[in-house]
Write a protein that holds these residues in place. Structure first.
Motif, mmCIF file in Angstrom:
data_model
loop_
_atom_site.group_PDB
_atom_site.id
_atom_site.type_symbol
_atom_site.label_atom_id
_atom_site.label_comp_id
_atom_site.label_asym_id
_atom_site.label_seq_id
_atom_site.Cartn_x
_atom_site.Cartn_y
_atom_site.Cartn_z
ATOM 1 N N VAL A 85 0.813 -1.222 0.000
ATOM 2 C CA VAL A 85 0.000 0.000 0.000
ATOM 3 C C VAL A 85 0.850 1.277 0.000
ATOM 4 O O VAL A 85 0.598 2.182 -0.804
ATOM 5 N N PRO A 86 1.894 1.407 0.855
ATOM 6 C CA PRO A 86 2.697 2.644 0.815
ATOM 7 C C PRO A 86 3.373 2.890 -0.537
ATOM 8 O O PRO A 86 3.515 4.038 -0.968
ATOM 9 N N PHE A 87 3.773 1.814 -1.217
ATOM 10 C CA PHE A 87 4.396 1.964 -2.535
ATOM 11 C C PHE A 87 3.379 2.483 -3.555
ATOM 12 O O PHE A 87 3.687 3.364 -4.358
ATOM 13 N N LYS A 88 2.189 1.947 -3.497
ATOM 14 C CA LYS A 88 1.130 2.382 -4.411
ATOM 15 C C LYS A 88 0.794 3.854 -4.163
ATOM 16 O O LYS A 88 0.676 4.642 -5.104
ATOM 17 N N GLU A 89 0.662 4.232 -2.894
ATOM 18 C CA GLU A 89 0.360 5.632 -2.554
ATOM 19 C C GLU A 89 1.491 6.558 -2.995
ATOM 20 O O GLU A 89 1.248 7.657 -3.480
ATOM 21 N N TRP A 90 2.730 6.108 -2.828
ATOM 22 C CA TRP A 90 3.878 6.919 -3.228
ATOM 23 C C TRP A 90 3.855 7.165 -4.738
ATOM 24 O O TRP A 90 4.080 8.292 -5.196
ATOM 25 N N LEU A 91 3.603 6.108 -5.506
ATOM 26 C CA LEU A 91 3.588 6.245 -6.964
ATOM 27 C C LEU A 91 2.443 7.142 -7.428
ATOM 28 O O LEU A 91 2.573 7.842 -8.432
ATOM 29 N N GLU A 92 1.324 7.126 -6.722
ATOM 30 C CA GLU A 92 0.215 8.020 -7.061
ATOM 31 C C GLU A 92 0.573 9.463 -6.741
ATOM 32 O O GLU A 92 0.224 10.381 -7.486
ATOM 33 N N LYS A 93 1.290 9.674 -5.649
ATOM 34 C CA LYS A 93 1.669 11.029 -5.229
ATOM 35 C C LYS A 93 2.818 11.573 -6.072
ATOM 36 O O LYS A 93 2.859 12.760 -6.387
ATOM 37 N N TYR A 94 3.766 10.696 -6.436
ATOM 38 C CA TYR A 94 4.934 11.092 -7.230
ATOM 39 C C TYR A 94 4.992 10.219 -8.488
ATOM 40 O O TYR A 94 5.739 9.233 -8.539
ATOM 41 N N PRO A 95 4.230 10.578 -9.515
ATOM 42 C CA PRO A 95 4.126 9.703 -10.700
ATOM 43 C C PRO A 95 5.423 9.567 -11.497
ATOM 44 O O PRO A 95 5.546 8.640 -12.294
ATOM 45 N N SER A 97 8.249 8.832 -10.190
ATOM 46 C CA SER A 97 9.050 7.803 -9.520
ATOM 47 C C SER A 97 8.801 6.455 -10.176
ATOM 48 O O SER A 97 7.776 6.232 -10.803
ATOM 49 N N MET A 98 9.766 5.574 -9.999
ATOM 50 C CA MET A 98 9.645 4.223 -10.540
ATOM 51 C C MET A 98 9.795 3.228 -9.396
ATOM 52 O O MET A 98 10.469 3.496 -8.405
ATOM 53 N N LEU A 99 9.176 2.097 -9.569
ATOM 54 C CA LEU A 99 9.293 1.018 -8.605
ATOM 55 C C LEU A 99 10.308 0.023 -9.153
ATOM 56 O O LEU A 99 10.135 -0.495 -10.258
ATOM 57 N N SER A 100 11.369 -0.198 -8.413
ATOM 58 C CA SER A 100 12.388 -1.152 -8.833
ATOM 59 C C SER A 100 12.088 -2.511 -8.199
ATOM 60 O O SER A 100 11.955 -2.618 -6.984
ATOM 61 N N GLU A 136 2.243 -1.353 -14.824
ATOM 62 C CA GLU A 136 3.459 -2.004 -15.315
ATOM 63 C C GLU A 136 4.492 -0.984 -15.801
ATOM 64 O O GLU A 136 5.697 -1.183 -15.650
ATOM 65 N N SER A 137 4.030 0.117 -16.375
ATOM 66 C CA SER A 137 4.956 1.114 -16.922
ATOM 67 C C SER A 137 5.706 1.884 -15.829
ATOM 68 O O SER A 137 6.662 2.585 -16.130
ATOM 69 N N SER A 138 5.289 1.747 -14.580
ATOM 70 C CA SER A 138 5.998 2.439 -13.505
ATOM 71 C C SER A 138 6.929 1.499 -12.744
ATOM 72 O O SER A 138 7.366 1.808 -11.643
ATOM 73 N N MET A 139 7.257 0.348 -13.368
ATOM 74 C CA MET A 139 8.145 -0.617 -12.717
ATOM 75 C C MET A 139 9.370 -0.908 -13.580
ATOM 76 O O MET A 139 9.279 -0.963 -14.802
ATOM 77 N N ILE A 140 10.483 -1.103 -12.916
ATOM 78 C CA ILE A 140 11.727 -1.536 -13.553
ATOM 79 C C ILE A 140 12.009 -2.935 -13.019
ATOM 80 O O ILE A 140 12.152 -3.130 -11.811
ATOM 81 N N ILE A 141 12.066 -3.905 -13.907
ATOM 82 C CA ILE A 141 12.271 -5.305 -13.516
ATOM 83 C C ILE A 141 13.694 -5.692 -13.895
ATOM 84 O O ILE A 141 14.117 -5.476 -15.033
ATOM 85 N N THR A 165 13.302 -11.116 -3.562
ATOM 86 C CA THR A 165 13.042 -10.040 -4.514
ATOM 87 C C THR A 165 12.894 -8.771 -3.696
ATOM 88 O O THR A 165 12.196 -8.753 -2.689
ATOM 89 N N GLU A 166 13.586 -7.742 -4.124
ATOM 90 C CA GLU A 166 13.608 -6.485 -3.398
ATOM 91 C C GLU A 166 12.803 -5.436 -4.167
ATOM 92 O O GLU A 166 13.023 -5.228 -5.355
ATOM 93 N N ILE A 167 11.874 -4.793 -3.465
ATOM 94 C CA ILE A 167 11.051 -3.742 -4.055
ATOM 95 C C ILE A 167 11.473 -2.428 -3.422
ATOM 96 O O ILE A 167 11.496 -2.299 -2.196
ATOM 97 N N SER A 168 11.823 -1.462 -4.263
ATOM 98 C CA SER A 168 12.255 -0.160 -3.748
ATOM 99 C C SER A 168 11.818 0.946 -4.709
ATOM 100 O O SER A 168 11.472 0.691 -5.861
ATOM 101 N N ILE A 169 11.845 2.178 -4.208
ATOM 102 C CA ILE A 169 11.479 3.357 -5.008
ATOM 103 C C ILE A 169 12.740 3.926 -5.635
ATOM 104 O O ILE A 169 13.759 4.081 -4.969
ATOM 105 N N LYS A 170 12.687 4.254 -6.899
ATOM 106 C CA LYS A 170 13.759 4.944 -7.607
ATOM 107 C C LYS A 170 13.212 6.293 -8.052
ATOM 108 O O LYS A 170 12.218 6.355 -8.782
ATOM 109 N N MET A 171 13.844 7.358 -7.590
ATOM 110 C CA MET A 171 13.390 8.694 -7.972
ATOM 111 C C MET A 171 14.093 9.151 -9.224
ATOM 112 O O MET A 171 15.255 8.837 -9.445
ATOM 113 N N GLN A 172 13.373 9.901 -10.055
ATOM 114 C CA GLN A 172 13.970 10.412 -11.294
ATOM 115 C C GLN A 172 14.034 11.903 -11.260
ATOM 116 O O GLN A 172 13.304 12.585 -10.654
#
Length: 172
Positions: A85-95, A97-100, A136-141, A165-172
């Motif tokens: 949930v926090p990752f989803k909220e973060w991506l909505e707030k900061y579009p 950003s990417m999810l690694s 899917e477009s907001s993720m880096i696999i 598997t590690e999930i983290s936020i990558k800021m651009q």
């Protein structure tokens, strides 16, 4: 006895001479040296750095999903669902950003096999995240295979910590 007295007199003379040298010659020379330069940081740079630190502090912590040996499937549970949930909220707030999503393995197996297994693990987690509403477009696999262990690869416990598997936020 004369030697003791002569030694004491020489010691007293040495004390006076060294005190005179320090107080009259060395200390004033140290005070005359160049003044210490103080550099002030403009307020705008401080505010930008503070806001960036606050932003990074509010970022969700990395999420680790662990796998069984030689497996690339996992069963989601309530704790994992709540951690997304926090990752989803973060991506909505900061579009921007990417999810690694990065797959890792232990050291058992060849480099190529472990790279592919890490990629399969990352793709399984990607599908899971898509089902939870993350685009899917907001993720880096990617896969790191066995190149970035989190623990030792000698013990069973260490190897089990590396199968993740590690999930983290990558800021651009």
């Amino acid at each position: 006895m004369r030697i003791h007295i002569a030694g004491f007199v020489l010691f007293v003379i040495w004390c006076f001479v060294s005190a005179w040298l320090y107080n009259d010659k060395i200390l004033p020379g140290m005070k005359k040296s160049a003044p210490i330069q103080i550099q002030t940081i403009p307020k705008t740079l401080t505010n930008e750095a503070d806001s960036l630190m606050k932003l990074k502090a509010s970022m969700p912590e990395n999420l680790l999903i662990y796998f069984d040996f030689d497996k690339s499937n996992f069963k989601s549970d309530l704790q994992t669902d709540n951690s997304i949930v926090p990752f989803k909220e973060w991506l909505e707030k900061y579009p921007r950003s990417m999810l690694s999503v990065t797959g890792h393995t232990d050291s058992v197996g060849t480099i190529e096999y472990n790279y592919n297994l890490g990629l399969k693990r990352a793709e399984v987690v990607e599908k899971y995240l898509e089902n939870k509403g993350i685009n899917e477009s907001s993720m880096i696999i990617e896969s790191k295979g066995k190149t970035q262990p989190a623990a030792d690869n000698i013990t069973d416990t260490g190897r089990s910590k590396n199968r993740r598997t590690e999930i983290s936020i990558k800021m651009q």
